[in-house]
Every structure is written in structure tokens, then in C-alpha cells.
Design a protein around this motif. Structure first.
Motif, mmCIF file in Angstrom:
data_model
loop_
_atom_site.group_PDB
_atom_site.id
_atom_site.type_symbol
_atom_site.label_atom_id
_atom_site.label_comp_id
_atom_site.label_asym_id
_atom_site.label_seq_id
_atom_site.Cartn_x
_atom_site.Cartn_y
_atom_site.Cartn_z
ATOM 1 N N ALA A 104 24.185 0.205 -4.123
ATOM 2 C CA ALA A 104 24.446 1.863 -3.623
ATOM 3 C C ALA A 104 25.667 2.060 -4.461
ATOM 4 O O ALA A 104 26.553 1.549 -4.452
ATOM 5 N N GLN A 105 25.559 3.372 -5.081
ATOM 6 C CA GLN A 105 26.653 3.808 -5.757
ATOM 7 C C GLN A 105 27.177 4.926 -5.188
ATOM 8 O O GLN A 105 26.284 6.031 -4.688
ATOM 9 N N VAL A 106 28.537 4.799 -4.547
ATOM 10 C CA VAL A 106 29.058 5.847 -3.765
ATOM 11 C C VAL A 106 30.085 6.631 -4.535
ATOM 12 O O VAL A 106 31.067 6.063 -5.152
ATOM 13 N N SER A 107 30.079 7.819 -4.369
ATOM 14 C CA SER A 107 31.161 8.784 -5.041
ATOM 15 C C SER A 107 31.983 9.354 -3.749
ATOM 16 O O SER A 107 31.268 10.095 -2.804
ATOM 17 N N GLY A 113 25.664 23.655 -4.022
ATOM 18 C CA GLY A 113 26.563 22.739 -3.925
ATOM 19 C C GLY A 113 27.100 22.284 -5.254
ATOM 20 O O GLY A 113 28.001 21.136 -5.154
ATOM 21 N N ALA A 114 26.910 23.034 -6.344
ATOM 22 C CA ALA A 114 27.642 22.701 -7.568
ATOM 23 C C ALA A 114 28.983 23.357 -8.089
ATOM 24 O O ALA A 114 29.164 23.328 -9.183
ATOM 25 N N GLY A 169 28.363 16.473 -8.668
ATOM 26 C CA GLY A 169 28.114 15.331 -7.611
ATOM 27 C C GLY A 169 26.402 15.301 -7.729
ATOM 28 O O GLY A 169 25.976 14.853 -6.776
ATOM 29 N N PHE A 170 26.157 15.875 -8.705
ATOM 30 C CA PHE A 170 24.759 15.977 -9.058
ATOM 31 C C PHE A 170 24.216 14.665 -10.066
ATOM 32 O O PHE A 170 24.523 14.930 -11.163
ATOM 33 N N PRO A 171 23.645 13.483 -9.634
ATOM 34 C CA PRO A 171 23.217 12.458 -10.463
ATOM 35 C C PRO A 171 22.238 12.867 -11.256
ATOM 36 O O PRO A 171 21.337 13.645 -11.021
ATOM 37 N N ALA A 205 45.033 13.749 2.939
ATOM 38 C CA ALA A 205 43.883 14.199 2.197
ATOM 39 C C ALA A 205 42.679 14.366 2.863
ATOM 40 O O ALA A 205 42.407 13.571 3.923
ATOM 41 N N ALA A 206 42.080 15.615 2.421
ATOM 42 C CA ALA A 206 40.844 15.882 3.090
ATOM 43 C C ALA A 206 39.630 15.324 2.297
ATOM 44 O O ALA A 206 39.649 15.382 0.949
ATOM 45 N N LEU A 207 38.709 15.072 2.893
ATOM 46 C CA LEU A 207 37.230 14.299 2.135
ATOM 47 C C LEU A 207 36.395 15.944 1.902
ATOM 48 O O LEU A 207 36.158 16.451 2.697
ATOM 49 N N ARG A 208 36.267 15.903 0.458
ATOM 50 C CA ARG A 208 35.702 16.995 0.026
ATOM 51 C C ARG A 208 34.107 16.700 -0.520
ATOM 52 O O ARG A 208 33.434 17.467 -0.453
ATOM 53 N N LEU A 209 33.871 15.273 -0.815
ATOM 54 C CA LEU A 209 32.834 14.828 -1.290
ATOM 55 C C LEU A 209 32.337 13.597 -0.749
ATOM 56 O O LEU A 209 33.413 12.546 -1.019
ATOM 57 N N PHE A 210 31.058 13.283 -0.289
ATOM 58 C CA PHE A 210 30.646 11.738 -0.233
ATOM 59 C C PHE A 210 29.169 11.890 -0.299
ATOM 60 O O PHE A 210 28.455 12.619 0.258
ATOM 61 N N GLN A 211 29.015 11.036 -1.308
ATOM 62 C CA GLN A 211 27.663 11.215 -2.105
ATOM 63 C C GLN A 211 27.276 9.591 -2.202
ATOM 64 O O GLN A 211 27.982 8.931 -2.690
ATOM 65 N N VAL A 212 26.121 9.328 -1.899
ATOM 66 C CA VAL A 212 25.574 8.066 -1.808
ATOM 67 C C VAL A 212 24.094 8.026 -2.757
ATOM 68 O O VAL A 212 23.128 8.910 -2.426
#
Length: 520
Positions: free
Chosen positions: A466-469, A26-27, A284-286, A448-455
Motif C-alpha cells: 500500500a502506498q500512502v500519501s 479534489g484537484a 493526490g491523483f495517482p 498540524a492539520a491533516l489536509r490529505l490522506f490517500q491510499v
């Protein structure tokens, strides 16, 4: 802090964030992101940047080639297996580089030779000589790695290292591929190889450690004490499985304890936090809160005794300055254990100078809030003193959001402020977040296409924000958005809208697109 410690021996820092780090599930990084990261690494003073594995894909080839074009000070390195096609492809990608290195490798442990390579030791030995010789004919700087060196028969390892040196390798890497070794054992491996193999005194030995047992940094430093003069690492320690040795930890361990260890690097620590945050954002790796050097809590102090000591002299609890690694000032986390002195200093840091009566009143309200929340953050304290928070001038803003979720279905009623005009839409979705995003799309149509959704939760507990990217892509343009809120769905809507604002802003610009910077 920026200069190498007097009398310390120089250790070469070899960064593999874009190669081994990208192998983390995923990186994956885009070309633009790799180019931006390469600029950051070069500005930091990283000696060698391993930009990718050119034979792996056309994308990797292009990334190595483009990094080679823009980097002028650091050495740009590409990885290749012990095969002529790999090495040729690597050399081709590195052609634009001012300084280039081919890094070729082959497994040497019994388990790898039997099950992975299905080769006999003599065949492996011949392949080492042939591959290094071929690489040396194409590039003046060749590194050879004995994959799984720490589980390799010692006598056979000697023979392979000698063969690589004879064939022209200038750097010999003895990687702890599976994170199996421990510090003293690893240090002794280097001492033995350097003392035994002919020609060992004419090459640089390198350590590449994985963190399967949590020993990657300790093993890397032990290798340096055993004779290695290059350390291979990655920003935030990302990499295969449990990751690699963390660049920031190795650099600061040598810098802080340089007088004792006798080693240092040319890396400028001031850029460490910037690099960490960028890598976190693009992958996307916190970064875990308690991560050494770059974690949110690395310079945080909540206990009253600790805070009191810090306010009197930072050296009571900090062995390095947060500003030295680009972290800014130490963070006094405000909670129910915090005292009046710490609260006053926090207000000063936030730009408020209160009289004694106002301070006393604010402190009482702070304590009441602290009884309800585990930690009171800066925004909470600002709200105690000033009702209005400054807001940005975005074209699109979230005005209202109502979501219905449950076993009977999910729907969202959303109102956005678009250029000062409120527009409302209702939408359904496969889940509440999907419904919210569908409503945004109805109000602001886009391709636009959604490529990443992270919470992820900013803190622990049910009161946590909650921190969302969110990452969006349209016509090759990539934009990210972030938001935090105690309501996850509200944070999701704000993050998506933030990404849209960034994307539309980019589309309005006529200049070429660039990557957003805040990610063995």
C-alpha cells in the motif's frame, strides 16, 4: 530529442493544468504549488500557461497575479467570461506579466444558448464582438473560444469566429467541450472554418479537447492536421469530467512521429516525468500504471520474449527512450516468467556483480519468491542479496505498531523512536487509521492539520504494497509524506511520520517556505 524536428511546423503548446485541470473535483492546488508548477512548465518550454480564472475567487486572482510575476519566458493567460467585470479582473491579475493573454469565451451551440445562456443567436453574436473588443483594449494578446464549438451550427460558428477576428482576437479556439467529436470530423471543422471565414489566415486556430470518449489526444492531433497551430492540454490529462488531452501524449506523439505528421513543439520532453509526478503529488491523483508516456508500466517489460528482445536491442519493443521523457532506464519487471539473463541485468542495475555460484543461488531464491508474488520488485531482489537496507536519518521513526480493529472498536499501540529515544502511546479512534494518527499526536504533540490522506495499491493482489500519501499544514507551511508497506496501517503511520519530519525540518529553516516537489 530536445530539438524541434527539421522541417516540422511549430505547434504552440497551451497548458491549462492550473485552470481546467484544477477544476477536477479534489484537484485544488495551493498558491505555492501553482508557482512551483509554473516554474516547471516554463522550464519545459510550454508556450502559454493558463494560470487560472481570476474572477472565480480571490485565490485564483492571486495565483494568476503571482504566476504572472515569476514567469518571464512563457505567456501567462487568464480566463474570463464574456463580461466586462470578468475581463477587467483578468487584465488586472495579468498586469505583472512580461507576456500576457486574456482568454475569453462564450457558448455558441443551440443547447448551450437555450439552456445555459438563455440568449438568442444575435445577442450571442453581439456579446462576442463586445467582449473581444473590450479585452483587446486591455491586452494585446486575446484568445476567443466558442464553447461547445463541435455541436454548434456551422454557419453560425462562421459568423461568431468572423466577429471575434474583426474585434481583435489573435487566437481562435474551437473546443470540443464535451468530448463529442471524432478525429476526421474535427479536422474538417478546422478546414471549413479556415477556408470560409474572412481573416482566418491572419490568426492562430486552437484545439481544446475533452476526453469523454477517450479521443482527446487523437482529436487534438487531427485538429493540427486540419490547420490548428495551438493545442490546449493538461499534464496527466487532468480536467473536467474525463479530463483534457494529455500534454505528455501530444508532445511525444508529435516528437516521435514528427517526420510523418510534419509538426512538433518546443517543449523539452526531458521534464515530462517530473511535471507528471509533481502534478500527481500536489493533486493526490495517482497516474494509472498503463498511462502512456508517464505511467509506471509505460517502459516496463515482463514477458520473457519481450525482455530478451529488449536486452538485445531496445528498439524491438520501445518506440522512444524512457530517458528522453525523464523516466530513467527501461524497467524489466521481475516475475516468474523472467529468465536468468534478465535477472543478472537487474542485479547489475541495482549495483551487484555476483559470481556464477552466488548468481545461481540468488536466482533459485528469486524463483521461489516469484512463485509467491506476482511481481518481485527491486526491494525484494535487494533483500535476496543483502539483508540490510539503507535507512535515512530521520528524527522520528516508527519502531513498533499494534492495531486492534473490528466491530468492538479500534485502538493502536505505537512506539516511535524520537531522537534515539523510544516513546510509546496507546490511543483509540473512529477507525484504525485515526487511532494510529492519534497515537502519533500523543507522542509528538503538534498543531498540524491533516489536509490529505490517500491510499492506493502499488500492485494488484493481496500481497500488494500500500502506498500512502499524507499532507499536513501548520501556520501556512505544507508538508507531504509518503510510505509504502504491505501493511496499510504501517504505511499510514510511516507516511504521517515522514510528513511530520518534513514539516519540522521546514520549521527549523529560517528562509521563506516553498512548495515541496517529490503534483471547455
Amino acid at each position: 530529442m530536445s530539438s524541434i524536428i527539421s522541417g516540422a511546423q511549430r505547434v504552440i503548446v497551451f497548458d491549462t493544468t492550473m485552470r481546467d485541470g484544477e477544476q477536477s473535483p479534489g484537484a485544488s492546488m495551493s498558491l505555492d504549488e501553482k508557482l512551483e508548477l509554473a516554474k516547471i512548465l516554463e522550464e519545459m518550454g510550454v508556450d502559454v500557461i493558463e494560470a487560472g480564472f481570476p474572477i472565480a475567487s480571490n485565490g485564483d486572482f492571486e495565483a494568476v497575479r503571482e504566476v504572472a510575476r515569476i514567469v518571464t519566458e512563457s505567456t501567462v493567460c487568464g480566463l474570463a467570461r464574456a463580461a466586462a467585470a470578468d475581463i477587467d479582473r483578468c487584465a488586472e491579475a495579468l498586469k505583472p506579466a512580461a507576456r500576457s493573454r486574456i482568454h475569453t469565451f462564450l457558448s455558441t451551440s443551440p443547447v448551450h444558448m437555450k439552456w445555459k445562456l438563455q440568449m438568442e443567436p444575435d445577442a450571442v453574436l453581439e456579446a462576442v464582438s463586445a467582449s473581444v473588443s473590450h479585452a483587446r483594449n486591455l491586452c494585446g494578446d486575446v484568445e476567443w473560444s466558442a464553447e461547445d464549438a463541435t455541436r454548434t451550427d456551422r454557419e453560425f460558428l462562421y459568423r461568431c469566429v468572423e466577429a471575434a477576428i474583426r474585434a481583435g482576437a489573435g487566437t481562435i479556439n474551437l473546443p470540443d467541450t464535451v468530448g463529442y467529436t471524432y478525429p476526421e470530423e474535427y479536422a474538417q471543422l478546422f478546414r471549413d472554418v479556415i477556408a470560409t471565414v474572412p481573416g482566418a489566415d491572419n490568426v492562430i486556430f486552437s484545439a481544446h479537447c475533452h476526453n469523454d470518449l477517450g479521443l482527446a489526444v487523437a482529436n487534438s492531433l487531427a485538429a493540427v492536421q486540419g490547420g490548428a497551430r495551438q493545442v490546449e492540454c493538461a499534464v496527466n490529462g487532468i480536467g473536467e469530467r474525463a479530463g483534457n488531452a494529455a500534454l505528455e501524449e501530444i508532445v511525444m506523439a508529435m516528437r516521435v512521429r514528427g517526420e510523418t505528421l510534419g509538426f512538433d513543439s518546443a517543449v523539452e520532453p526531458l521534464h515530462i516525468t517530473r511535471a507528471s509526478r509533481y502534478v500527481s503529488a500536489i493533486t493526490g491523483f495517482p497516474v494509472q500504471f498503463n498511462k502512456a508516456i508517464v505511467g509506471k508500466n509505460a517502459f516496463a517489460h515482463e514477458a520473457g520474449i519481450h525482455q530478451d528482445g529488449m536486452l538485445k536491442n531496445a528498439e524491438t519493443y520501445e518506440i522512444m527512450k524512457p530517458e528522453d521523457v525523464g523516466q530513467g532506464a527501461s524497467n524489466l519487471v521481475m516475475g516468474k516468467h523472467s529468465g536468468r539473463h534478465a535477472f543478472r541485468e537487474k542485479l547489475k542495475a541495482l549495483g551487484y556483480e555476483l559470481g556464477q555460484n552466488a548468481l545461481n543461488e540468488a536466482f533459485v531464491r528469486f524463483k521461489e519468491l516469484a512463485d509467491k508474488k506476482k511481481h518481485v520488485f527491486d526491494d525484494d531482489i535487494i533483500a535476496l542479496v543483502d539483508d540490510a537496507l539503507a535507512r535515512g536519518s530521520e528524527k522520528i521513526r516508527v519502531a513498533k505498531l499494534r492495531v486492534v480493529a473490528g466491530t468492538d472498536g479500534q485502538s493502536a499501540e505505537l512506539t516511535l523512536d524520537v531522537d534515539g529515544v523510544e516513546k510509546t502511546a496507546e490511543a483509540t479512534g473512529d477507525g484504525p487509521v485515526d487511532a494510529v494518527f492519534n497515537a502519533i499526536h500523543m507522542i509528538v504533540p503538534h498543531a498540524a492539520a491533516l489536509r490529505l490522506f490517500q491510499v492506493h495499491a502499488v500492485t494488484e493482489g493481496t500481497d500488494a504494497q500500500a502506498q500512502v500519501s499524507v499532507r499536513l499544514e501548520e501556520d501556512g507551511r505544507i508538508a507531504t509524506g509518503q510510505a509504502a508497506d504491505t501493511d496499510t496501517l504501517t504505511a499510514s503511520a510511516k507516511a504521517y511520520v515522514n510528513a511530520l519530519n518534513n514539516l519540522f525540518s521546514r520549521k527549523e529553516k529560517s528562509r521563506p517556505e516553498t512548495a515541496i516537489a517529490s503534483g471547455f
